[in-house]
Design a protein around this motif. Structure first.
Motif, PDB file in Angstrom:
ATOM      1  N   LEU A   7      -3.642   8.097  16.681  1.00 47.28           N
ATOM      2  CA  LEU A   7      -4.171   8.920  17.761  1.00 47.28           C
ATOM      3  C   LEU A   7      -3.110   9.882  18.295  1.00 47.28           C
ATOM      4  O   LEU A   7      -3.401  11.061  18.549  1.00 47.28           O
ATOM      5  N   THR A   8      -1.902   9.404  18.468  1.00 43.54           N
ATOM      6  CA  THR A   8      -0.833  10.267  18.968  1.00 43.54           C
ATOM      7  C   THR A   8      -0.539  11.402  18.003  1.00 43.54           C
ATOM      8  O   THR A   8      -0.373  12.567  18.409  1.00 43.54           O
ATOM      9  N   LEU A   9      -0.483  11.091  16.715  1.00 41.92           N
ATOM     10  CA  LEU A   9      -0.224  12.126  15.714  1.00 41.92           C
ATOM     11  C   LEU A   9      -1.345  13.168  15.697  1.00 41.92           C
ATOM     12  O   LEU A   9      -1.081  14.373  15.560  1.00 41.92           O
ATOM     13  N   LEU A  10      -2.585  12.708  15.823  1.00 44.53           N
ATOM     14  CA  LEU A  10      -3.711  13.653  15.871  1.00 44.53           C
ATOM     15  C   LEU A  10      -3.554  14.629  17.027  1.00 44.53           C
ATOM     16  O   LEU A  10      -3.733  15.848  16.871  1.00 44.53           O
ATOM     17  N   ARG A  11      -3.237  14.116  18.204  1.00 46.34           N
ATOM     18  CA  ARG A  11      -3.128  14.970  19.372  1.00 46.34           C
ATOM     19  C   ARG A  11      -1.921  15.900  19.263  1.00 46.34           C
ATOM     20  O   ARG A  11      -1.961  17.035  19.754  1.00 46.34           O
ATOM     21  N   GLN A  12      -0.864  15.455  18.622  1.00 39.99           N
ATOM     22  CA  GLN A  12       0.321  16.299  18.468  1.00 39.99           C
ATOM     23  C   GLN A  12       0.042  17.525  17.603  1.00 39.99           C
ATOM     24  O   GLN A  12       0.680  18.561  17.783  1.00 39.99           O
ATOM     25  N   VAL A  13      -0.896  17.408  16.668  1.00 45.30           N
ATOM     26  CA  VAL A  13      -1.239  18.567  15.842  1.00 45.30           C
ATOM     27  C   VAL A  13      -2.479  19.278  16.358  1.00 45.30           C
ATOM     28  O   VAL A  13      -3.025  20.164  15.703  1.00 45.30           O
ATOM     29  N   LEU A  29       0.827  -1.206   0.000  1.00 49.69           N
ATOM     30  CA  LEU A  29       0.000   0.000   0.000  1.00 49.69           C
ATOM     31  C   LEU A  29       0.860   1.254   0.000  1.00 49.69           C
ATOM     32  O   LEU A  29       1.976   1.267   0.526  1.00 49.69           O
ATOM     33  N   PRO A  30       0.351   2.353  -0.588  1.00 45.83           N
ATOM     34  CA  PRO A  30       1.116   3.609  -0.569  1.00 45.83           C
ATOM     35  C   PRO A  30       1.335   4.107   0.854  1.00 45.83           C
ATOM     36  O   PRO A  30       0.488   3.894   1.738  1.00 45.83           O
ATOM     37  N   LEU A  31       2.465   4.777   1.063  1.00 47.79           N
ATOM     38  CA  LEU A  31       2.838   5.281   2.381  1.00 47.79           C
ATOM     39  C   LEU A  31       2.511   6.757   2.479  1.00 47.79           C
ATOM     40  O   LEU A  31       2.975   7.564   1.663  1.00 47.79           O
ATOM     41  N   TYR A  32       1.707   7.126   3.479  1.00 46.95           N
ATOM     42  CA  TYR A  32       1.352   8.521   3.715  1.00 46.95           C
ATOM     43  C   TYR A  32       2.234   9.085   4.826  1.00 46.95           C
ATOM     44  O   TYR A  32       2.524   8.391   5.811  1.00 46.95           O
ATOM     45  N   PRO A  33       2.628  10.337   4.721  1.00 49.68           N
ATOM     46  CA  PRO A  33       3.456  10.941   5.767  1.00 49.68           C
ATOM     47  C   PRO A  33       2.644  11.242   7.020  1.00 49.68           C
ATOM     48  O   PRO A  33       1.403  11.306   6.962  1.00 49.68           O
ATOM     49  N   PRO A  34       3.312  11.452   8.146  1.00 46.33           N
ATOM     50  CA  PRO A  34       2.577  11.750   9.386  1.00 46.33           C
ATOM     51  C   PRO A  34       1.642  12.945   9.260  1.00 46.33           C
ATOM     52  O   PRO A  34       0.551  12.949   9.860  1.00 46.33           O
ATOM     53  N   ASP A  35       2.018  13.958   8.481  1.00 46.65           N
ATOM     54  CA  ASP A  35       1.185  15.155   8.341  1.00 46.65           C
ATOM     55  C   ASP A  35      -0.163  14.882   7.697  1.00 46.65           C
ATOM     56  O   ASP A  35      -1.050  15.746   7.732  1.00 46.65           O
ATOM     57  N   ALA A  36      -0.326  13.699   7.115  1.00 45.10           N
ATOM     58  CA  ALA A  36      -1.613  13.376   6.491  1.00 45.10           C
ATOM     59  C   ALA A  36      -2.751  13.419   7.497  1.00 45.10           C
ATOM     60  O   ALA A  36      -3.910  13.625   7.114  1.00 45.10           O
ATOM     61  N   VAL A  37      -2.452  13.249   8.787  1.00 42.76           N
ATOM     62  CA  VAL A  37      -3.530  13.239   9.787  1.00 42.76           C
ATOM     63  C   VAL A  37      -4.197  14.600   9.904  1.00 42.76           C
ATOM     64  O   VAL A  37      -5.321  14.687  10.420  1.00 42.76           O
ATOM     65  N   ARG A  38      -3.543  15.654   9.439  1.00 45.39           N
ATOM     66  CA  ARG A  38      -4.166  16.977   9.512  1.00 45.39           C
ATOM     67  C   ARG A  38      -5.467  17.025   8.719  1.00 45.39           C
ATOM     68  O   ARG A  38      -6.343  17.849   9.006  1.00 45.39           O
ATOM     69  N   THR A  39      -5.599  16.169   7.706  1.00 46.14           N
ATOM     70  CA  THR A  39      -6.817  16.156   6.895  1.00 46.14           C
ATOM     71  C   THR A  39      -7.937  15.351   7.547  1.00 46.14           C
ATOM     72  O   THR A  39      -9.060  15.366   7.051  1.00 46.14           O
ATOM     73  N   PHE A  40      -7.634  14.647   8.641  1.00 49.09           N
ATOM     74  CA  PHE A  40      -8.637  13.789   9.262  1.00 49.09           C
ATOM     75  C   PHE A  40      -9.642  14.587  10.095  1.00 49.09           C
ATOM     76  O   PHE A  40     -10.765  14.147  10.287  1.00 49.09           O
ATOM     77  N   GLY A  41      -9.209  15.726  10.614  1.00 45.41           N
ATOM     78  CA  GLY A  41     -10.072  16.507  11.479  1.00 45.41           C
ATOM     79  C   GLY A  41     -10.378  15.785  12.778  1.00 45.41           C
ATOM     80  O   GLY A  41      -9.724  14.797  13.134  1.00 45.41           O
ATOM     81  N   PRO A  42     -11.379  16.262  13.527  1.00 47.77           N
ATOM     82  CA  PRO A  42     -11.782  15.572  14.754  1.00 47.77           C
ATOM     83  C   PRO A  42     -12.120  14.105  14.450  1.00 47.77           C
ATOM     84  O   PRO A  42     -12.827  13.815  13.476  1.00 47.77           O
ATOM     85  N   THR A  43     -11.615  13.195  15.266  1.00 49.55           N
ATOM     86  CA  THR A  43     -11.655  11.771  14.932  1.00 49.55           C
ATOM     87  C   THR A  43     -12.147  10.931  16.109  1.00 49.55           C
ATOM     88  O   THR A  43     -11.759  11.176  17.251  1.00 49.55           O
ATOM     89  N   VAL A  44     -12.980   9.947  15.800  1.00 52.29           N
ATOM     90  CA  VAL A  44     -13.426   8.960  16.783  1.00 52.29           C
ATOM     91  C   VAL A  44     -12.899   7.590  16.370  1.00 52.29           C
ATOM     92  O   VAL A  44     -13.101   7.158  15.226  1.00 52.29           O
TER      93      VAL A  44
END
Length: 252
Positions: A47-53, A15-30
């Motif tokens: 989850l950790t990456l989401l909270r870091q941004v 599968l293609p590899l996404y960088p950590p910054d890709a989580v910025r597009t996820f928005g609030p997440t459950v």
């Protein structure tokens, strides 16, 4: 047993590899977890990456987690449930979430009902209310054919809940048992979903600490009076020592 494992691994590693910054597009997440530990195994890095941004994140625990050691006398069902929720809160804290981010449904471990049952329909309605309150942009749920009945039922409950929303959030599916138990028919097919790997190398230590917080599920854990009780095998844990996490999104 080797062939499904190899085919799973080959698929996931392609599968293609996404960088950590890709989580910025996820928005609030459950993240919806069938059992305490699925959130750390499948999504701990995310989850950790989401909270870091600075993005808000929540965890919904579906089952009561009591069937991992059903014959323990030292930890009867109520004590097992309390212990596993305590471990989950510790794990979430290590991933950057507060205790207030946890929401529990308390469904029976090992027999999570589908939405076509009265108990399951009530749980789906509860989930829908939670999504309406939190307004997530992304919801994470186990892969629909992840080889565990509670994981499959959880997927069905979440889909039923989302179907009742005026605007559905993005739905991503994570893998837990598909790493080593999936038959070829269990795996995502090209026509139904596209997948990606998320680079979590920078937060892998936090993920490993969160997994370790689920001590009752590891060898040498506190529930030591049920020899037949469940523990995560070293081979299974090795899948989650990788610097990536795997996700799939249904094709429209």
């Amino acid at each position: 047993m080797t062939e499904p494992f190899v085919s799973s691994q080959l698929l996931f590693e392609s599968l293609p590899l996404y960088p950590p910054d890709a989580v910025r597009t996820f928005g609030p997440t459950v993240v919806v977890a069938p059992h305490p530990d699925d959130e750390s195994l499948g999504c701990g890095g995310l989850l950790t990456l989401l909270r870091q941004v600075g993005l808000p994140a929540w965890c919904v625990l579906v089952s009561d987690g009591t069937m991992s050691h059903p014959h323990s006398q030292k930890f009867p069902p109520a004590a097992r449930r309390a212990l596993r929720e305590q471990e989950l809160c510790e794990a979430l804290g290590l991933l950057g979430l507060s205790d207030q981010a946890l929401h529990t449904l308390g469904l029976p471990d090992g027999s999570v009902p589908g939405p076509d049952t009265p108990l399951g329909a009530a749980a789906a309605a509860h989930l829908q209310e939670f999504f309406t309150t939190t307004q997530p942009q992304t919801v994470l749920v186990p892969w629909r054919r992840d080889p565990h009945p509670d994981h499959r039922a959880t997927s069905q409950l979440v889909r039923a809940a989302l179907a009742g929303l005026p605007t559905a959030p993005r739905l991503l599916e994570y893998v837990v048992w598909a790493w080593e138990r999936a038959s070829p028919a269990d795996l995502p097919q090209p026509a139904e979903a596209h997948g990606f790997r998320l680079d979590i190398r920078s937060v892998l230590p936090q993920k490993q600490q969160a997994i370790a917080a689920h001590r009752s599920q590891l060898a040498g854990g506190p529930i030591d009076d049920d020899p037949a009780g469940f523990t995560l095998a070293a081979g299974m844990l090795a899948h989650f020592d990788r610097p990536v996490e795997v996700f799939f999104q249904a094709k429209s």
